[in-house]
Design a protein around this motif. Structure first.
Motif, PDB file in Angstrom:
ATOM      1  N   LEU A 258       0.825  -1.210   0.000  1.00 22.46           N
ATOM      2  CA  LEU A 258       0.000   0.000   0.000  1.00 22.46           C
ATOM      3  C   LEU A 258       0.859   1.261   0.000  1.00 22.46           C
ATOM      4  CD1 LEU A 258      -2.745  -0.899   2.645  1.00 22.46           C
ATOM      5  CD2 LEU A 258      -2.978  -0.924   0.179  1.00 22.46           C
ATOM      6  N   LEU A 259       1.887   1.248   0.827  1.00 23.02           N
ATOM      7  CA  LEU A 259       2.778   2.408   0.882  1.00 23.02           C
ATOM      8  C   LEU A 259       3.515   2.584  -0.438  1.00 23.02           C
ATOM      9  CD1 LEU A 259       4.319   1.943   4.463  1.00 23.02           C
ATOM     10  CD2 LEU A 259       2.452   3.462   3.762  1.00 23.02           C
ATOM     11  N   GLY A 260       3.940   1.458  -1.023  1.00 25.31           N
ATOM     12  CA  GLY A 260       4.646   1.535  -2.292  1.00 25.31           C
ATOM     13  C   GLY A 260       3.776   2.089  -3.398  1.00 25.31           C
ATOM     14  N   VAL A 261       2.544   1.609  -3.470  1.00 23.62           N
ATOM     15  CA  VAL A 261       1.633   2.090  -4.512  1.00 23.62           C
ATOM     16  C   VAL A 261       1.285   3.556  -4.285  1.00 23.62           C
ATOM     17  CG1 VAL A 261      -0.642   1.802  -5.529  1.00 23.62           C
ATOM     18  CG2 VAL A 261       0.711  -0.197  -4.960  1.00 23.62           C
ATOM     19  N   THR A 262       1.132   3.940  -3.016  1.00 19.26           N
ATOM     20  CA  THR A 262       0.867   5.346  -2.720  1.00 19.26           C
ATOM     21  C   THR A 262       2.005   6.222  -3.225  1.00 19.26           C
ATOM     22  OG1 THR A 262      -0.402   4.731  -0.752  1.00 19.26           O
ATOM     23  CG2 THR A 262       0.389   7.001  -0.895  1.00 19.26           C
ATOM     24  N   GLY A 263       3.240   5.768  -2.974  1.00 12.44           N
ATOM     25  CA  GLY A 263       4.396   6.511  -3.477  1.00 12.44           C
ATOM     26  C   GLY A 263       4.421   6.576  -4.986  1.00 12.44           C
ATOM     27  N   ASN A 308       6.628  -7.639  -1.968  1.00 14.14           N
ATOM     28  CA  ASN A 308       5.262  -7.132  -2.095  1.00 14.14           C
ATOM     29  C   ASN A 308       5.197  -5.613  -2.105  1.00 14.14           C
ATOM     30  OD1 ASN A 308       2.979  -9.326  -1.980  1.00 14.14           O
ATOM     31  ND2 ASN A 308       4.648 -10.085  -0.696  1.00 14.14           N
ATOM     32  N   THR A 309       6.244  -4.948  -1.627  1.00 17.01           N
ATOM     33  CA  THR A 309       6.305  -3.488  -1.758  1.00 17.01           C
ATOM     34  C   THR A 309       6.540  -3.092  -3.209  1.00 17.01           C
ATOM     35  OG1 THR A 309       7.179  -3.260   0.494  1.00 17.01           O
ATOM     36  CG2 THR A 309       7.512  -1.408  -1.013  1.00 17.01           C
ATOM     37  N   LEU A 310       7.428  -3.820  -3.875  1.00 13.82           N
ATOM     38  CA  LEU A 310       7.813  -3.471  -5.241  1.00 13.82           C
ATOM     39  C   LEU A 310       6.836  -3.983  -6.287  1.00 13.82           C
ATOM     40  CD1 LEU A 310      11.633  -4.171  -4.956  1.00 13.82           C
ATOM     41  CD2 LEU A 310      10.565  -1.943  -5.284  1.00 13.82           C
ATOM     42  N   TYR A 311       6.267  -5.166  -6.069  1.00 13.64           N
ATOM     43  CA  TYR A 311       5.436  -5.793  -7.096  1.00 13.64           C
ATOM     44  C   TYR A 311       4.290  -4.904  -7.575  1.00 13.64           C
ATOM     45  CZ  TYR A 311       1.755  -8.827  -8.965  1.00 13.64           C
ATOM     46  OH  TYR A 311       0.762  -9.352  -9.731  1.00 13.64           O
ATOM     47  N   PRO A 312       3.458  -4.341  -6.692  1.00 15.40           N
ATOM     48  CA  PRO A 312       2.356  -3.510  -7.201  1.00 15.40           C
ATOM     49  C   PRO A 312       2.832  -2.212  -7.831  1.00 15.40           C
ATOM     50  CG  PRO A 312       2.409  -3.438  -4.813  1.00 15.40           C
ATOM     51  CD  PRO A 312       3.399  -4.479  -5.225  1.00 15.40           C
ATOM     52  N   ILE A 313       3.986  -1.705  -7.404  1.00 18.53           N
ATOM     53  CA  ILE A 313       4.513  -0.491  -8.036  1.00 18.53           C
ATOM     54  C   ILE A 313       4.820  -0.763  -9.504  1.00 18.53           C
ATOM     55  CG2 ILE A 313       6.422   1.153  -8.060  1.00 18.53           C
ATOM     56  CD1 ILE A 313       6.671   0.785  -5.057  1.00 18.53           C
ATOM     57  N   VAL A 314       5.605  -1.827  -9.746  1.00 18.26           N
ATOM     58  CA  VAL A 314       5.967  -2.166 -11.125  1.00 18.26           C
ATOM     59  C   VAL A 314       4.715  -2.507 -11.934  1.00 18.26           C
ATOM     60  CG1 VAL A 314       7.320  -3.718 -12.576  1.00 18.26           C
ATOM     61  CG2 VAL A 314       8.240  -2.958 -10.386  1.00 18.26           C
ATOM     62  N   LEU A 315       3.801  -3.255 -11.324  1.00 17.87           N
ATOM     63  CA  LEU A 315       2.582  -3.645 -12.025  1.00 17.87           C
ATOM     64  C   LEU A 315       1.774  -2.417 -12.439  1.00 17.87           C
ATOM     65  CD1 LEU A 315       0.639  -5.824 -13.019  1.00 17.87           C
ATOM     66  CD2 LEU A 315      -0.379  -5.858 -10.717  1.00 17.87           C
TER      67      LEU A 315
END
Length: 407
Positions: A258-263, A308-315
């Motif tokens: 969640l934090l990663g996607v927010t960023g 899991n921090t990086l995966y949704p960001i890249v996706l």
């Protein structure tokens, strides 16, 4: 000019409902293994069948959402998800569970196709000439990933306390479909007829880049979900953790996502597409190796949380890249379906590799695969970043949601 940036909550809800099954894959597969007379490999095969059914819906419906109508297709998909997953949750026999999972998977894919198509075309106001660049789709995608990550994290924290059995995670997916149903009234029933100029240009643009990205996403998602499908067993057997501890790690990992996607949503296009996609995939490869070789809580939690921090960001950037290739959303659906195809093969691939070679070797093989596909994905992102996309007149009917009241 672009429309004001508002959050399309009905589309975000559909996105969440469609993506929830893949996010809950470890607990679904693990519960099938423990709650039914299935071996780990057989349970992985059922998980793969669910996702393959979802992918087939995307391929079938990629070019039909506008023709059939977003509202009608969304309701059909939600109904299939409710009946399929709900029936599988209540069924005591393996054949009935498999049938329900297949029906529910097709419903998830249908819902995802509607969400992806509408998100790719959002921000295009009626009767105006715009440049379909995909910045608004990226914003909507990040919000959708936030929603599905938060919901999946809640399920991971709750399920271990609801007793044994295979039904709890499947019931959670079915209930999500039921909860999203009322929002479909804010979707368009039928898309307005296209003028002759748009019909003449209705072929898929940027075919080479789109096909390359789709092919890479099959492999990219296969790797991610090969590990994700067996992560629960890595924690339980190799790291010797309890189900409650593994669930807590997954919940924290999804919270970090969640934090990663927010960023990523805050940064938006400032980093471009090549760096988040290429560099992020390379770092994910290292996380895969760490997670697969974990032997205690510290290494398992570190690998899973970082991954899991990086995966949704890249996706989110990959989905944005696919959306930028076609303002009508067809490449977004096709690339998403290709991703689901790789996702479908993931649980079975991970189960077979880990059974034959062990978790650490499996992780090394998967990491090499990620590094290989990162190269052409980065090349597509660089090419799209250099070349401006054509300006296309895209008339759109009344907004699918009330822009005045959207938060």
């Amino acid at each position: 000019m672009f429309a004001p940036r508002t959050t399309p909550w009905p589309l975000v809800a559909l996105f969440t409902a469609g993506y929830l099954a893949p996010y809950l894959l470890p607990t679904v597969v693990g519960r099938l293994d423990s709650g039914l007379p299935l071996s780990p490999t057989q349970a992985g095969a059922v998980g793969s069948a669910l996702l393959l059914s979802s992918a087939s819906a995307g391929f079938l419906l990629a070019s039909r959402v506008e023709r059939v109508g977003a509202r009608r297709l969304a309701r059909i998909g939600l109904a299939l998800a409710l009946l399929g997953y709900g029936g599988a949750a209540l069924a005591p026999a393996v054949p009935a569970v498999v049938l329900g999972v297949l029906i529910g998977g097709f419903g998830s894919g249908t819902v995802t196709a509607v969400a992806a198509t509408r998100i790719a075309a959002m921000g295009v106001p009626p009767r105006e000439v715009v440049r379909a660049r995909g910045s608004d789709p990226h914003r909507a995608t990040t919000v959708g990933l936030l929603g599905v990550s938060a919901l999946a994290g809640t399920v991971y924290l709750t399920v271990p306390h609801l007793g044994p059995g295979h039904g709890q995670p499947l019931a959670a997916i079915a209930l999500t479909a039921l909860a999203v149903w009322p929002l479909t009234s804010r979707l368009p029933s039928v898309t307005a007829p296209q003028p002759q100029a748009v019909r003449a240009a209705s072929h898929l643009p940027h075919r080479r880049q789109g096909l390359t990205l789709a092919a890479c996403m099959v492999c990219w998602s296969l790797v991610q979900n090969s590990l994700w499908g067996v992560s629960g067993r890595i924690g339980l057997t190799q790291a010797q953790l309890t189900e409650a501890t593994v669930g807590a790690v997954f919940a924290v990992a999804l919270g970090a996502g969640l934090l990663g996607v927010t960023g990523a949503g805050v940064l938006g296009p400032r980093l471009g597409l090549a760096l988040p996609i290429g560099g992020g995939t390379a770092v994910i490869a290292a996380c895969v190796v760490l997670s697969a070789s974990a032997t205690d809580l510290s290494s398992f939690a570190t690998g899973e949380i970082a991954w899991n921090t990086l995966y949704p960001i890249v996706l989110s950037y990959v989905i944005g890249l696919a959306a930028s290739l076609d303002g009508r959303g067809r490449w977004a659906v096709l690339v998403g379906s290709a991703s689901s195809l790789g996702t479908a093969a993931g649980p079975l691939t991970g189960s077979v590799l880990s059974a034959q070679a062990g978790f650490p070797v499996m992780g090394a093989v998967l990491a090499v695969g990620l590094l290989v596909v990162a190269v052409p994905m980065t090349a597509v992102a660089l090419g799209v970043g250099r070349r401006p996309l054509p300006v296309v007149e895209i008339p759109v009917e009344a907004p699918a949601y009330d822009r005045a009241t959207a938060a």
